[in-house]
Design an enzyme around this catalytic site. Structure first.
Site, PDB file in Angstrom:
ATOM      1  N   LYS A  44       0.845  -1.199   0.000  1.00  0.00           N
ATOM      2  CA  LYS A  44       0.000   0.000   0.000  1.00  0.00           C
ATOM      3  C   LYS A  44       0.881   1.250   0.000  1.00  0.00           C
ATOM      4  O   LYS A  44       2.085   1.186   0.284  1.00  0.00           O
ATOM      5  CB  LYS A  44      -0.908   0.004   1.224  1.00  0.00           C
ATOM      6  CG  LYS A  44      -0.169   0.101   2.554  1.00  0.00           C
ATOM      7  CD  LYS A  44      -1.124   0.107   3.727  1.00  0.00           C
ATOM      8  CE  LYS A  44      -0.351   0.231   5.051  1.00  0.00           C
ATOM      9  NZ  LYS A  44      -1.238   0.334   6.216  1.00  0.00           N
ATOM     10  N   TYR A 277      15.367  30.361   7.297  1.00  0.00           N
ATOM     11  CA  TYR A 277      14.274  31.185   7.831  1.00  0.00           C
ATOM     12  C   TYR A 277      14.310  31.279   9.351  1.00  0.00           C
ATOM     13  O   TYR A 277      14.488  30.281  10.047  1.00  0.00           O
ATOM     14  CB  TYR A 277      12.929  30.601   7.398  1.00  0.00           C
ATOM     15  CG  TYR A 277      12.666  30.686   5.918  1.00  0.00           C
ATOM     16  CD1 TYR A 277      12.717  31.902   5.245  1.00  0.00           C
ATOM     17  CD2 TYR A 277      12.366  29.538   5.198  1.00  0.00           C
ATOM     18  CE1 TYR A 277      12.477  31.972   3.877  1.00  0.00           C
ATOM     19  CE2 TYR A 277      12.110  29.594   3.831  1.00  0.00           C
ATOM     20  CZ  TYR A 277      12.175  30.822   3.183  1.00  0.00           C
ATOM     21  OH  TYR A 277      11.922  30.884   1.826  1.00  0.00           O
TER      22      TYR A 277
END
Length: 389
Positions: A44, A277
């Site tokens: 999956k 940042y």
């Protein structure tokens, strides 16, 4: 014949190298641990980020007798790619592609009456009996039918549809909540309830081909839970389902994915220089910075800012400052590797590089999430695609 890479190895901005020889070896190891039960390789979520079709093929080559997916769309894609044999899918919503699943000879999971009704209606239209597995909720509290009256109704109606030639009940199954926590009281409680729900269904005439509850941790540590089939997800890809259970090597497993990127820039900066940042990192003195061109858009967890480990030029480095959308920085401490030098974020760990578990610890999550979240901008390069002759 030695297994060799069949994919190109030219430098890329980033690459997730998927070692299919390691995956096949993991499946063989899991088969040996399965106490005679068959193995379902769960592929999956694009094989937990590793590439569903190549990984499914490799798992089948190594002896996995079943493949498992969450959604029917994932299972149908495997069939479309030519994968033979038994494929099971279990995450359905109303209006799902029942008829397509029936006609593709998939095993579909049913947890309640709405799903059984839709499945039966689709089987009438298809003119082909559906292959259905009834899921019991033994304590996880997600999918699955509750014990008692709900289970009795589901079993009764499934048997009625089977007598009409509309379906075949091929399996009875459930899923553990805490198998990755050895000794957790829910494990014994779920096993006991599963046995009770099996006995009820079989007492009413269900003759399942497979009964299964064991996931990766239960496959590795709970032989009494193996029944006829074990479902191995994360362990297939060489990652321990829980650090408390041991590292992959403790179970004879090897991580399959190695994630790396090419250093885009190396430059000298003075002390006191802010990095990324918010300037959450400021250089303590003159140093060199290396720019790694992957970020949270590629699945690198922002929560690992200031902590994520990277191997550059033979040395462990740590993410300096914030991880941005497309890039992050490492402090190279004055070293000046050339642009293009490979930065290894994680791999098996036996060549000095960090592991997915190291990144999980840095981000406060689990290794499942680290590998599964790697985005589509990062090409999967499958190596050792040909099994040794």
């Amino acid at each position: 014949m030695n297994e060799t890479a069949t994919a190109p190895t030219a430098p890329l901005r980033a690459r997730a190298e998927i070692d299919l020889a390691a995956l096949r070896a993991n499946v063989r190891t899991l088969r040996a641990r399965a106490s005679g039960a068959a193995v379902m390789a769960v592929v999956k979520a694009d094989a937990y980020g590793h590439g569903a079709v190549p990984c499914a093929r490799a798992a089948v080559e190594a002896g996995a007798r079943w493949l498992g997916t969450a959604t029917p769309e994932e299972a149908l894609a495997l069939r479309a790619a030519g994968l033979p044999g038994r494929i099971m899918c279990w995450l359905w919503t109303p209006g799902g592609p029942w008829r397509e699943a029936i006609e593709a000879d998939l095993d579909v999971s049913v947890s309640g009456m709405w799903a059984l009704r839709e499945l039966v209606a689709a089987a009438r239209l298809a003119g082909v009996p559906a292959r259905v597995q009834l899921k019991a909720d033994t304590g996880l509290g997600r999918g699955g039918c509750q014990p008692g009256e709900d289970w009795a109704e589901l079993v009764t109606e499934a048997l009625r549809a089977q007598s009409e030639g509309l379906l075949t009940v091929t399996g009875l199954w459930s899923h553990f909540a805490c198998a990755d926590e050895p000794g957790h009281p829910s494990i014994a409680a779920q096993l006991a309830l599963f046995r009770e729900m099996l006995a009820y269904a079989e007492g009413r005439g269900v003759r399942p081909e497979v009964r299964h509850i064991a996931n990766s941790p239960a496959t590795l540590t709970l032989p009494e839970s193996h029944f006829d089939l074990v479902r191995t997800g994360i362990a297939t890809y060489g990652i321990s389902p829980s650090p408390e259970l041991g590292v992959p090597a403790d179970f004879g497993l090897r991580p399959v994915m190695t994630l790396s990127a090419s250093i885009a820039l190396v430059k000298r900066v003075p002390g006191g220089h802010g990095v990324s940042y918010g300037h959450h990192y400021v250089t303590p003195g003159p140093t060199t910075l290396g720019l790694v061109p992957v970020g949270y858009a590629d699945g690198i967890p922002r929560h690992a800012s200031g902590a994520g480990p990277v191997l550059v030029d033979g040395k462990w480095r740590t993410v300096a400052g914030r991880i941005a959308m497309d890039q992050f920085v490492v402090d190279l401490g004055g070293d000046e590797p050339p642009a293009g030098t490979r930065a290894v974020l994680f791999g098996p760990g036996d060549r000095g590089e960090p592991t997915a578990e190291d990144w999980a610890q840095a981000a406060g999550t689990i290794a499942y999430e680290i590998v599964t979240r790697i985005g589509t901008r990062v090409p999967r390069v499958h190596v050792n695609e040909q099994q040794a002759g």
